[in-house]
Every structure is written in structure tokens, then in C-alpha cells.
Design a protein around this motif. Structure first.
Motif, PDB file in Angstrom:
ATOM      1  N   THR B 268      29.280  17.612  32.616  1.00  0.00           N
ATOM      2  CA  THR B 268      28.804  17.709  31.141  1.00  0.00           C
ATOM      3  C   THR B 268      28.329  19.360  31.225  1.00  0.00           C
ATOM      4  OG1 THR B 268      28.372  15.448  30.503  1.00  0.00           O
ATOM      5  CG2 THR B 268      27.526  17.117  29.125  1.00  0.00           C
ATOM      6  N   LYS B 269      27.613  19.911  32.070  1.00  0.00           N
ATOM      7  CA  LYS B 269      27.311  21.253  31.895  1.00  0.00           C
ATOM      8  C   LYS B 269      28.336  22.047  32.206  1.00  0.00           C
ATOM      9  CE  LYS B 269      22.523  21.615  33.700  1.00  0.00           C
ATOM     10  NZ  LYS B 269      21.593  22.240  34.271  1.00  0.00           N
ATOM     11  N   GLU B 270      29.499  21.694  32.914  1.00  0.00           N
ATOM     12  CA  GLU B 270      30.652  22.611  32.856  1.00  0.00           C
ATOM     13  C   GLU B 270      31.242  22.511  31.605  1.00  0.00           C
ATOM     14  OE1 GLU B 270      33.080  23.785  36.572  1.00  0.00           O
ATOM     15  OE2 GLU B 270      34.296  21.921  35.461  1.00  0.00           O
ATOM     16  N   ALA B 271      31.484  21.395  30.860  1.00  0.00           N
ATOM     17  CA  ALA B 271      31.987  20.978  29.634  1.00  0.00           C
ATOM     18  C   ALA B 271      31.227  22.103  28.423  1.00  0.00           C
ATOM     19  CB  ALA B 271      32.027  19.538  29.230  1.00  0.00           C
ATOM     20  N   ILE B 272      29.950  22.191  28.747  1.00  0.00           N
ATOM     21  CA  ILE B 272      29.354  22.981  27.743  1.00  0.00           C
ATOM     22  C   ILE B 272      29.541  24.405  27.874  1.00  0.00           C
ATOM     23  CG2 ILE B 272      26.493  23.759  27.527  1.00  0.00           C
ATOM     24  CD1 ILE B 272      25.793  20.800  27.970  1.00  0.00           C
ATOM     25  N   GLU B 273      29.761  24.768  29.253  1.00  0.00           N
ATOM     26  CA  GLU B 273      30.178  26.133  29.483  1.00  0.00           C
ATOM     27  C   GLU B 273      31.670  26.348  28.694  1.00  0.00           C
ATOM     28  OE1 GLU B 273      30.270  26.983  33.508  1.00  0.00           O
ATOM     29  OE2 GLU B 273      28.168  26.352  33.707  1.00  0.00           O
ATOM     30  N   ILE B 274      32.470  25.508  28.897  1.00  0.00           N
ATOM     31  CA  ILE B 274      33.792  25.471  28.205  1.00  0.00           C
ATOM     32  C   ILE B 274      33.677  25.513  26.661  1.00  0.00           C
ATOM     33  CG2 ILE B 274      35.885  24.416  27.730  1.00  0.00           C
ATOM     34  CD1 ILE B 274      35.551  23.022  30.558  1.00  0.00           C
ATOM     35  N   LEU B 275      32.918  24.770  25.986  1.00  0.00           N
ATOM     36  CA  LEU B 275      32.702  24.691  24.669  1.00  0.00           C
ATOM     37  C   LEU B 275      32.044  26.151  24.271  1.00  0.00           C
ATOM     38  CD1 LEU B 275      31.365  20.998  24.159  1.00  0.00           C
ATOM     39  CD2 LEU B 275      33.488  22.072  23.126  1.00  0.00           C
ATOM     40  N   ALA B 276      31.109  26.754  25.078  1.00  0.00           N
ATOM     41  CA  ALA B 276      30.373  27.857  24.456  1.00  0.00           C
ATOM     42  C   ALA B 276      31.720  29.248  24.431  1.00  0.00           C
ATOM     43  CB  ALA B 276      29.310  28.108  25.617  1.00  0.00           C
ATOM     44  N   SER B 277      32.497  28.905  25.670  1.00  0.00           N
ATOM     45  CA  SER B 277      33.720  30.004  25.462  1.00  0.00           C
ATOM     46  C   SER B 277      34.640  29.658  24.198  1.00  0.00           C
ATOM     47  CB  SER B 277      34.359  29.802  26.823  1.00  0.00           C
ATOM     48  OG  SER B 277      35.252  28.737  26.971  1.00  0.00           O
ATOM     49  N   GLN B 278      34.058  28.785  23.683  1.00  0.00           N
ATOM     50  CA  GLN B 278      35.346  28.428  22.636  1.00  0.00           C
ATOM     51  C   GLN B 278      34.397  28.421  21.095  1.00  0.00           C
ATOM     52  OE1 GLN B 278      36.373  24.392  23.483  1.00  0.00           O
ATOM     53  NE2 GLN B 278      38.207  25.027  24.731  1.00  0.00           N
ATOM     54  N   VAL B 280      31.443  26.740  20.444  1.00  0.00           N
ATOM     55  CA  VAL B 280      30.745  25.821  20.109  1.00  0.00           C
ATOM     56  C   VAL B 280      29.432  25.632  20.897  1.00  0.00           C
ATOM     57  CG1 VAL B 280      30.767  23.190  19.998  1.00  0.00           C
ATOM     58  CG2 VAL B 280      33.072  24.536  19.555  1.00  0.00           C
ATOM     59  N   LYS B 281      28.228  25.512  20.307  1.00  0.00           N
ATOM     60  CA  LYS B 281      27.232  25.456  20.840  1.00  0.00           C
ATOM     61  C   LYS B 281      26.720  24.051  21.089  1.00  0.00           C
ATOM     62  CE  LYS B 281      25.021  29.797  18.637  1.00  0.00           C
ATOM     63  NZ  LYS B 281      24.259  30.248  17.478  1.00  0.00           N
ATOM     64  N   ALA B 282      26.659  23.947  22.636  1.00  0.00           N
ATOM     65  CA  ALA B 282      26.054  22.471  23.026  1.00  0.00           C
ATOM     66  C   ALA B 282      24.919  22.533  23.949  1.00  0.00           C
ATOM     67  CB  ALA B 282      27.563  21.839  23.886  1.00  0.00           C
ATOM     68  N   GLY B 283      24.197  21.431  23.721  1.00  0.00           N
ATOM     69  CA  GLY B 283      22.997  21.144  24.561  1.00  0.00           C
ATOM     70  C   GLY B 283      23.050  19.973  25.280  1.00  0.00           C
ATOM     71  N   LEU B 284      22.178  19.884  26.089  1.00  0.00           N
ATOM     72  CA  LEU B 284      22.136  18.699  27.028  1.00  0.00           C
ATOM     73  C   LEU B 284      20.763  17.980  27.431  1.00  0.00           C
ATOM     74  CD1 LEU B 284      23.488  16.854  29.193  1.00  0.00           C
ATOM     75  CD2 LEU B 284      23.085  18.679  30.829  1.00  0.00           C
ATOM     76  N   ILE B 285      20.730  16.779  27.130  1.00  0.00           N
ATOM     77  CA  ILE B 285      19.567  15.982  27.693  1.00  0.00           C
ATOM     78  C   ILE B 285      19.991  15.201  28.792  1.00  0.00           C
ATOM     79  CG2 ILE B 285      17.875  14.074  27.180  1.00  0.00           C
ATOM     80  CD1 ILE B 285      18.216  14.857  24.218  1.00  0.00           C
ATOM     81  N   ARG B 286      19.226  15.471  29.983  1.00  0.00           N
ATOM     82  CA  ARG B 286      19.450  14.660  31.099  1.00  0.00           C
ATOM     83  C   ARG B 286      18.339  14.052  31.589  1.00  0.00           C
ATOM     84  NH1 ARG B 286      19.145  15.673  36.998  1.00  0.00           N
ATOM     85  NH2 ARG B 286      17.896  17.364  36.678  1.00  0.00           N
ATOM     86  N   PRO B 287      18.476  12.704  31.088  1.00  0.00           N
ATOM     87  CA  PRO B 287      17.497  11.662  31.612  1.00  0.00           C
ATOM     88  C   PRO B 287      17.561  11.757  33.373  1.00  0.00           C
ATOM     89  CG  PRO B 287      18.765  10.573  30.180  1.00  0.00           C
ATOM     90  CD  PRO B 287      19.406  11.760  30.413  1.00  0.00           C
ATOM     91  N   ILE B 288      16.227  11.854  33.939  1.00  0.00           N
ATOM     92  CA  ILE B 288      16.282  11.714  35.276  1.00  0.00           C
ATOM     93  C   ILE B 288      15.679  10.053  35.433  1.00  0.00           C
ATOM     94  CG2 ILE B 288      15.019  12.610  37.495  1.00  0.00           C
ATOM     95  CD1 ILE B 288      14.989  15.397  35.912  1.00  0.00           C
ATOM     96  N   SER B 289      14.754  10.022  34.587  1.00  0.00           N
ATOM     97  CA  SER B 289      14.173   8.563  34.900  1.00  0.00           C
ATOM     98  C   SER B 289      14.894   7.808  33.831  1.00  0.00           C
ATOM     99  CB  SER B 289      12.699   8.564  34.339  1.00  0.00           C
ATOM    100  OG  SER B 289      12.116   8.954  33.116  1.00  0.00           O
ATOM    101  N   LEU B 290      15.463   6.652  34.132  1.00  0.00           N
ATOM    102  CA  LEU B 290      16.446   5.818  33.097  1.00  0.00           C
ATOM    103  C   LEU B 290      15.356   4.723  32.340  1.00  0.00           C
ATOM    104  CD1 LEU B 290      19.911   5.554  34.923  1.00  0.00           C
ATOM    105  CD2 LEU B 290      18.762   7.325  33.456  1.00  0.00           C
TER     106      LEU B 290
END
Lengths: 236, 359
Positions: B268-278, B280-290
Motif C-alpha cells: 500500500t505504501k508503494e501504491a501511495i507513491e504511485i498515486l502521488a505521481s498521479q 492523488v494525495k493518499a495517507g496510511l493508517i497502519r495498525p500494529i496492534s490489531l
């Protein structure tokens, strides 16, 4: 033209080594390098004998290889790249018996993986077969002379084949630098000197190390990271 | 700090458990985590520990119950269907408050499923397949190094909270290789340490009833059982505050916010970079504790955000927690593959654009 690797002077090249040493990446790279060139034979095939690893097997690159004109032989379940059944197809014997086919064999890791070679033992005559052992000095079990030689000796003991050639594939994936490769080169030279083997090449991951940084090494083999999706190296 | 080595996830996780002080391992092989029992069978006896191949996962979890009740630091691992078999034991461990470190290197399901990576055990690990009221803290690493660090910490947390601690690493993390730095060996606990630090443990206190320890999950009197469960939940409420962990990035001005854990967070982080190049601003919440789930992370999302997308290797399980976190403030959508298929980052980016186009 500068050579990347000491000549693969026999029809069958067996690539063995410690689990996780990079055999599959080397096999796929060699196949892609040889494909479409005059490699001395009419046909070229990769035989994937890795029945231990459930992921990252060379037959996953079947399409890439076949599109390049390389035959791919391995699991009896052709499409079933994820099957964990240790079943090998009978057609593996075809390229081994075909005197006009150059064969690259991607063996399973360690002695327990390489033992699979035995059922094809009759094809591996000294005249037509050379075994190369891949060494990564950053793997904990092969980081020093004793550990690396122990692994090679164990593979030789179960297969009855001698790994005459050593391939230095010391890397830390995209964190590899020239010093990493030179560290592995020194270990591989020590192995060759003390146990009577020949260094076949030093590998370097093409995306992160420049060829000029390894000036002085006799055979520098660039590796593309075919087996590794780029997102696996996204920093977390 | 030791130098970097290149290790397969499963090898590194096993080594981290040993270095974390886990002296006991009980297990049964199952792909894609079989390298762990293999590693333990080779390494633990050499280093003063005990490896036991159980006759099944049921045997393994109950051996863990026994060794944990005696105060030992125990590590067990399996993959999805094997963890399913262990669920009864997890319920018992929670009730009896016995610390054990568990690792699920998860694969595709349901049933025996397949051997490729999956995240469809989200319900299993966060809701529990065992009976009764209980909770298990679950941590989901996104890299081998993070997995090593969490596993190293886990025995300390398990002892502190007197509860099983679960690690969820999908099959990709178990099978891939990565450079890692391994932590220093934490000494194995000796009997005297256990006696001093774990007065509840079954250490053989002689004939005297004075220091008698009882480890049990059976409570026949309803008021006794209710009081016990209330006590457990008071503990879980504290754990919810103390153990919640996440990382987030780009929430302040994102058009789209992804929520993803494990290896999916990486692609998803790589997808965010792809979107940025297009553009589109994208953010990420990465739960470490589920569990505890980082609901509070969603309060940081910008009011300008158009959609929150849960990205999962399942038919959408975490999305239920995402909806609780979002609490009606944004539309919630799902991007997923299942059955052992891992989407490419390009696929995730394209699907996100399709979703955005419809909003």
C-alpha cells in the motif's frame, strides 16, 4: 565482450547451495542472460527441483522465461505454482536427455533440498555436468569458512557431485553495497584456495551496486531481482 | 548491536523468540511456518531450551499451557488452520492467566485453504475462536525486523499482563528474506527467578498450604466466575490503553486514507507513491496492534478526506474495526484479494482511483 561469468563449459549446470543463498535468482538471471544468445546448444531449459520452498520458486517465472524461449520444467502440477506436494514432472527428464539442450538446474536448498538431484543422477556425468555452489556470507549459517564449507560438503555428500565452482552471491538485498560483495568475495576465495575449487563469478544486484565499484573482480555477474516484488523493499 | 544478517522471516522469528528468553517451544509443522519448528528443533536443545514436536496443535497448545503454568517462557507457532485447532487452549490460557507467546504465520482459508499468504484470520485472532469472554493482544508486523522486535518484546509483555500475546505475520513475512539486526540474548529464567517473579506459578511449594499456587480455568460458582471475568476485563481495559500501537502518515491532507497491516501495508505504501505521481494525495493508517485496535488514529484524518479504504487479504474483516474508527465521518470502502493472492501495488492504486472517481 566482457564476460559476466566464467564459461559454463558443460551442458548441464547444477546450481546448489545453502537455503536462501540465492540459487533461484541466479538460475533465472542466467537463463535470461543466455536466452537468445549463442550459448552452444539449440535449446535452453531451466529445471526447478526446489520442492522444499513453498514461495519464491523459479517456476513462478514460467511466463517470463517461456516468453524468452526458455523451457521450464518442475512441478508435475504445471499451473499449480502454489502446490506444496513434492511432486516433480516426468518431463524433467526430457531436457536432461536432450543432447542439444543446455540445462540450468535450480536445486532445493541445503543437503535436504539437493537430495532430489539423486533421482536424476545418471544424467550427471562429469563430462556434461558442472555443479556450482552459491554462497551468501550474510546468511548466518554460511558467514564464515567453516559454516560455508560444511554446507557445501553436506550437499556433496548426499548428491555424490562435487561443487567445483563457487558463486559469490553475498548481498543484503537493496541494502547491498560494494563492501558487502567484497566481503563475500574474500570468503569465497578462501574456500576456493583451501578446498580446491574455482570462483565462477561474483554476483551483484544491478539496481543498487554499480559495476565499476567492483573493478578488479574477474567475473562480475549483474543480477536483476526477478523474484522480488519491489514492494517487499518498501521501508516500514 | 550486532551486524545485519540476511534471514528468512521464519528463521528470524524463531531466533528472536530464543533471544527473547523463550526457553520452551512446542509445535507441529505446517506451511508456511514449518521453518520455525525446524529451526527450534536444531537450535533450542543446543542453547539449553526444550523443543517438543507435539502430536498435533492441540498437544502443542496444551504443553504450552503446562509449561507456562510452571512459569516457563513459552513460544509456540503455527499457521491458520493450526491456530484454529489451538483456540480452545487460548481460551484456557486467558482464563488461567498463563503467559504464552504465539505466532500465526497466516495463509489462505477457510478450512485447510491454501499455503499462500492470507489475512483472513483477523476475526480469529482479534475476536477469538475459543469460548467465553476473553481478549488476546495481537501485534501484526509489516517487516521482518519489526516482527523480530515484537517477538523479542512479547515474552516481557506476556509476563507483565499474564496473558497470551499473539503475533500475526502473514505467509509472505514468514517466507521472504530481509536484512535484520538481531537483539542480544535475554537470559533464560531459572527456577529461582520464576519463584521470585511469578508467585502464581506452579513451582512445587512443598507440603505447606501457605504459598500454594493454583492455576485453573474451572469456576463452578457463578459469582466466583463473574468476579473472575470482571477482573480479567479490568486488566483488558488497561491493556487497551497500554498496548495500542499504530503508525500513520499523510493524514493531514489526504484525499484517500488507506488502512492496512502486515505485508499489505508495504505494498500500500508503494501504491501511495504511485498515486502521488498521479496527483492523488493518499495517507496510511497502519495498525500494529490489531487488538487493541487503534481507533483513535482515525481522529487525525483531515475533514477534506473523501474516503477511507481498508486494504486486506481477506473478504474484508478489519473493515469492521475501520468502520468503528471512522464512526460515520467518511465513506468506507474495501480493496481486497483473497485465497492467497497478493495484489500488486499498481492494482491497489488503480482500484483506489476507481473508488475516488465514483465519490
Amino acid at each position: 565482450m566482457e564476460r559476466y561469468i566464467r564459461p559454463l563449459d558443460r551442458r548441464i549446470t547444477v546450481i546448489c547451495g545453502h537455503y536462501g543463498s540465492g540459487k533461484t535468482e541466479l538460475a533465472v538471471n542466467l537463463a535470461m542472460m543466455l536466452a537468445g544468445t549463442d550459448h552452444g546448444y539449440e535449446r535452453l531449459a531451466v529445471v526447478d527441483l526446489d520442492i522444499i520452498n513453498p514461495y519464491f520458486r523459479s517456476r513462478e517465472q514460467r511466463k517470463l522465461l517461456e516468453d524468452a524461449g526458455v523451457g521450464v520444467y518442475g512441478s508435475a502440477y504445471r499451473g499449480e505454482i502454489t502446490a506444496e506436494l513434492p511432486a516433480l514432472g516426468a518431463d524433467i527428464r526430457a531436457p536432461l536427455e536432450d543432447a542439444d539442450c543446455r540445462v540450468l538446474i535450480d536445486a532445493g536448498g541445503n543437503d535436504s533440498g539437493a537430495i532430489v538431484l539423486n533421482q536424476f543422477g545418471k544424467y550427471f556425468t562429469p563430462e556434461n555436468t558442472r555443479m556450482l555452489a552459491v554462497v551468501n556470507a550474510n546468511r548466518p549459517d554460511t558467514r564464515d569458512f567453516a559454516g560455508a564449507v560444511e554446507q557445501i560438503a553436506a550437499i556433496e555428500a548426499v548428491t555424490g557431485l562435487k561443487a567445483e565452482g563457487i558463486v559469490n552471491n553475498t548481498h543484503l538485498l537493496r541494502e547491498t553495497d560494494a563492501a558487502t560483495i567484497l566481503k563475500g568475495h574474500r570468503l569465497c576465495e578462501e574456500i576456493c584456495e583451501k578446498t580446491g575449487r574455482v570462483l565462477w563469478c561474483d554476483c551483484y544486484p544491478e539496481p543498487v551496486v554499480r559495476r565499476e565499484e567492483l573493478e578488479g573482480l574477474p567475473y562480475r555477474m549483474p543480477l536483476k531481482l526477478y523474484m522480488r516484488p519491489t514492494w517487499l523493499d518498501v521501508k516500514i | 548491536m550486532s551486524e545485519k544478517v540476511l534471514m528468512k522471516g521464519n528463521e528470524a522469528f524463531a531466533e528472536a523468540a530464543i533471544r527473547g528468553g523463550c526457553r520452551f517451544y512446542f509445535g507441529y509443522p505446517i506451511t508456511p511456518q514449518s521453518e520455525i519448528p525446524e529451526y527450534m528443533s536444531r537450535e533450542l536443545p543446543k542453547r539449553g531450551g526444550t523443543f517438543l514436536q507435539a502430536e498435533s496443535e492441540l498437544g502443542a497448545i496444551n504443553a504450552a499451557y503446562g509449561a507456562g503454568a510452571a512459569g516457563g517462557n513459552v513460544f509456540i507457532s503455527s499457521s491458520s488452520p493450526g491456530i484454529a485447532l489451538m483456540q480452545e487452549g487460548v481460551s484456557f490460557l486467558c482464563s488461567a492467566e498463563v503467559p504464552v507467546v504465539m505466532l500465526n504465520v497466516s495463509r489462505g482459508g477457510p478450512g485447510i485453504g491454501g499455503i499462500q499468504p492470507g489475512q483472513a484470520d483477523y476475526y480469529q485472532v482479534t475476536r477469538g475462536g475459543g469460548n467465553g469472554d476473553y481478549r488476546v493482544p495481537v501485534f501484526a508486523p509489516s517487516s521482518i525486523q519489526e516482527g523480530v522486535d515484537l517477538i523479542y518484546e512479547a515474552p516481557v509483555l506476556a509476563d507483565e499482563w499474564r496473558n497470551p500475546i499473539m503475533l500475526l505475520a502473514d505467509g509472505m513475512l514468514g517466507q521472504m528474506m530481509e536484512p535484520v539486526v538481531l537483539p542480544e540474548q535475554r537470559p533464560f529464567a531459572e527456577s529461582a527467578d520464576i519463584r521470585a517473579k511469578k508467585p502464581w506459578a506452579l513451582k512445587g511449594y512443598g507440603d505447606s498450604d501457605k504459598n500454594k499456587a493454583v492455576v485453573k480455568s474451572l469456576r463452578m460458582q457463578p459469582d466466583d466466575l463473574e468476579a473472575h471475568v470482571e477482573k480479567l476485563f479490568a486488566k483488558y481495559r488497561e491493556a487497551e490503553k497500554a498496548l495500542v500501537r499504530w503508525e500513520s502518515e499523510g493524514l493531514e491532507d489526504a484525499d484517500v486514507v488507506f488502512v492496512a497491516f502486515g505485508t499489505v501495508a508495504r505494498l500500500t505504501k508503494e501504491a501511495i507513491e504511485i498515486l502521488a505521481s498521479q496527483g492523488v494525495k493518499a495517507g496510511l493508517i497502519r495498525p500494529i496492534s490489531l487488538w487493541p485496535f487503534p481507533y483513535q488514529a482515525f481522529d487525525e484524518i483531515s475533514p477534506k478526506t473523501k474516503v477511507v479504504i481498508s486494504t486486506e487479504l481477506s473478504m474484508g474483516q478489519m473493515i469492521e474495526d475501520v468502520k468503528v474508527g471512522v464512526n460515520g465521518r467518511y465513506p468506507v470502502e474495501l480493496i481486497h484479494r483473497t485465497g492467497g493472492i497478493v495484489p500488486t501495488s499498481l492494482e491497489v492504486a488503480e482500484k483506489a482511483r476507481e473508488i475516488l472517481a465514483k465519490i
